[in-house]
Design a protein around this motif. Sequence first.
Motif, PDB file in Angstrom:
ATOM      1  N   LEU A 188       0.839  -1.198   0.000  1.00  0.00           N
ATOM      2  CA  LEU A 188       0.000   0.000   0.000  1.00  0.00           C
ATOM      3  C   LEU A 188       0.874   1.248   0.000  1.00  0.00           C
ATOM      4  N   PRO A 189       0.373   2.386  -0.442  1.00  0.00           N
ATOM      5  CA  PRO A 189       1.160   3.630  -0.401  1.00  0.00           C
ATOM      6  C   PRO A 189       1.579   3.945   1.029  1.00  0.00           C
ATOM      7  N   ALA A 190       2.827   4.313   1.204  1.00  0.00           N
ATOM      8  CA  ALA A 190       3.347   4.587   2.553  1.00  0.00           C
ATOM      9  C   ALA A 190       4.391   5.679   2.484  1.00  0.00           C
ATOM     10  N   ASP A 191       4.260   6.661   3.355  1.00  0.00           N
ATOM     11  CA  ASP A 191       5.234   7.744   3.427  1.00  0.00           C
ATOM     12  C   ASP A 191       6.360   7.356   4.372  1.00  0.00           C
ATOM     13  N   ALA A 192       7.543   7.895   4.096  1.00  0.00           N
ATOM     14  CA  ALA A 192       8.692   7.627   4.969  1.00  0.00           C
ATOM     15  C   ALA A 192       8.380   8.078   6.391  1.00  0.00           C
ATOM     16  N   MET A 193       8.949   7.391   7.355  1.00  0.00           N
ATOM     17  CA  MET A 193       8.673   7.679   8.751  1.00  0.00           C
ATOM     18  C   MET A 193       9.963   7.798   9.545  1.00  0.00           C
ATOM     19  N   ARG A 194       9.835   8.316  10.744  1.00  0.00           N
ATOM     20  CA  ARG A 194      10.958   8.398  11.670  1.00  0.00           C
ATOM     21  C   ARG A 194      10.465   7.948  13.035  1.00  0.00           C
ATOM     22  N   ALA A 243      13.479   2.080   7.176  1.00  0.00           N
ATOM     23  CA  ALA A 243      12.295   2.665   6.553  1.00  0.00           C
ATOM     24  C   ALA A 243      12.671   3.565   5.383  1.00  0.00           C
ATOM     25  N   GLU A 244      13.743   4.308   5.530  1.00  0.00           N
ATOM     26  CA  GLU A 244      14.173   5.194   4.442  1.00  0.00           C
ATOM     27  C   GLU A 244      14.573   4.398   3.209  1.00  0.00           C
ATOM     28  N   LEU A 245      15.249   3.292   3.414  1.00  0.00           N
ATOM     29  CA  LEU A 245      15.606   2.430   2.285  1.00  0.00           C
ATOM     30  C   LEU A 245      14.357   1.839   1.637  1.00  0.00           C
ATOM     31  N   ALA A 246      13.406   1.419   2.471  1.00  0.00           N
ATOM     32  CA  ALA A 246      12.173   0.842   1.929  1.00  0.00           C
ATOM     33  C   ALA A 246      11.400   1.881   1.115  1.00  0.00           C
ATOM     34  N   ALA A 247      11.284   3.098   1.655  1.00  0.00           N
ATOM     35  CA  ALA A 247      10.544   4.144   0.956  1.00  0.00           C
ATOM     36  C   ALA A 247      11.204   4.511  -0.364  1.00  0.00           C
ATOM     37  N   ALA A 248      12.522   4.368  -0.438  1.00  0.00           N
ATOM     38  CA  ALA A 248      13.256   4.687  -1.662  1.00  0.00           C
ATOM     39  C   ALA A 248      13.273   3.525  -2.643  1.00  0.00           C
ATOM     40  N   GLY A 249      12.640   2.415  -2.284  1.00  0.00           N
ATOM     41  CA  GLY A 249      12.610   1.259  -3.168  1.00  0.00           C
ATOM     42  C   GLY A 249      13.928   0.521  -3.253  1.00  0.00           C
ATOM     43  N   ARG A 250      14.741   0.602  -2.197  1.00  0.00           N
ATOM     44  CA  ARG A 250      16.075   0.004  -2.219  1.00  0.00           C
ATOM     45  C   ARG A 250      16.226  -1.115  -1.197  1.00  0.00           C
ATOM     46  N   LEU A 251      15.106  -1.655  -0.722  1.00  0.00           N
ATOM     47  CA  LEU A 251      15.173  -2.676   0.336  1.00  0.00           C
ATOM     48  C   LEU A 251      14.441  -3.940  -0.100  1.00  0.00           C
ATOM     49  N   PRO A 252      15.153  -5.067  -0.280  1.00  0.00           N
ATOM     50  CA  PRO A 252      14.479  -6.335  -0.590  1.00  0.00           C
ATOM     51  C   PRO A 252      13.588  -6.762   0.580  1.00  0.00           C
ATOM     52  N   ARG A 253      12.511  -7.432   0.268  1.00  0.00           N
ATOM     53  CA  ARG A 253      11.570  -7.838   1.307  1.00  0.00           C
ATOM     54  C   ARG A 253      12.205  -8.802   2.318  1.00  0.00           C
TER      55      ARG A 253
END
Length: 502
Positions: A386-392, A402-412
């Motif tokens: 689902l759409p998700a904004d970066a978090m802290r 989370a920053e890596l995930a939001a940038a599309g750079r994190l494998p599941r």
Amino acid sequence: MISLWIGCIGLPGLWAQPVCAQSSGADATVGPGWITTRDDAFSSRFRRWLTSEPDRDYPGGLSLAAAIGRPGVPLLWEMLRAEKSNVTRRDALLAAAILAGGPAEDERLYGWLSQQKAIKEERTMAALAIALGPPRMRAIPNFWSRSLGPTKSPVEILAIAVRLAAARVPDSAIGAPTLLSDEPGLAGATAFAGLPVRNAIWNRRWNLRDPVAHADLFWRGALLHAARLETDNRPVASQLLTRARAIANLPGQEYAAARRAAALLQARRGDVRVVGARPERELLEVLVSRPEAARKLRKWLGPTPQPRDDRPQRLAVAYVLSRDPAEVVADRQQWSRDPRVSSHVAVALAWRLLGEESPKIEDVGMGETGSGGVPEWFFVRWAAGLPADAMRCEDLALTAVAELAAAGRLPRTAARQALEEALWRWDSHPGRGLYDAERVYVRDLLLVGSDEGGQYVPAIRTEDRYRPTGIGHARKFFEIAVAVYEHFSQPRLPLPPQYRLR
């Protein structure tokens, strides 16, 4: 490199730049990046904390050694070799060297133990650190002869400590000495390591109707070994499960640790069911420490902690494992309002979703549900696609994930591992039940009979505590040993494979 740098935050004045090792060998040559006695900032701090009587700070010295890691190994072994006669100082330096080197330096450690001059205190300290530390992935050649030394009859505490260490070493049954005594600590440590126990000793020690003093030490050792096994094909497997059911019904605080060991085995085998009143929190935590057991006991698990649950985080994670993800999402307005459990539930739920091929949950926005105060809800939405904004969040490592995930750079798969490791750091991972029980068992065999270790069982009279012979209970050895135990009682990464969720 990153883990070393993070681990040393909070040690002002010691770090001008990161330190890194240049070699991976167990007896690496000292060179650039390694710390030696020429590095005054480190050597002076270790001398003060580990060997100076007025400024002594064993916990600080051990924590510093572990934070530095392998680059500090040359310095600590130099200091150990230079300390010729003071046994207490040698024990402290040896413990620090083992914590700094970890399993990668086992060959150096056991090469040193192979020298006949290593005495019982040093050998016991080494075995204690191995018993409490991370499991070894490889066998240690000549483990028994190198651990016990040249004596044919090692003192009792050393014989017990080495057997406890054997539980962490693969193939340790090879060359193991035959158990000839039914002394409770020695027999218990043997069973804990999965080493052979003679039928006569086994049957005598399993007398539940009229147990002798410290009989529970043997029960706990045998049950905890069985609980470590994913599958148990031994002839005694069914007998142990029957024993576990019987121990679960023993009354009194005296058998509380034995009941938890029994519950761990029952959870591992799925031998649990809802009967009677809800158990106390500490026992329920281990009964639901496996997902299949949590599902069977879901009636005792809910989205909000019960009033008497003073440390509800582990039960909150078990609640997530006991239900379909959609149910946890539907309960979000209940668990999200309790800051003690909300982050743990969100991370555990995201971990569940990341393990599914096509995870689907209701598309719920963060602000409108009451879950807006749970930054880790980001991972739930991200895991479900689902759409998700970066978090802290407060956990800096998780924020970076989370920053890596939001940038599309994190494998599941990497995200799932990172989330499980967060639960481990936060002390809410279900595997902590077995981890804690094993370390408390080591503590109860080796430490509580000493003056320093008596703090853990203040309600038990000194004369009633279990105390192996061999090292006087008032010796300074135990002050260092307690500091080693306290160090390993804290959740640390990496997460050992046998405690991971499955």
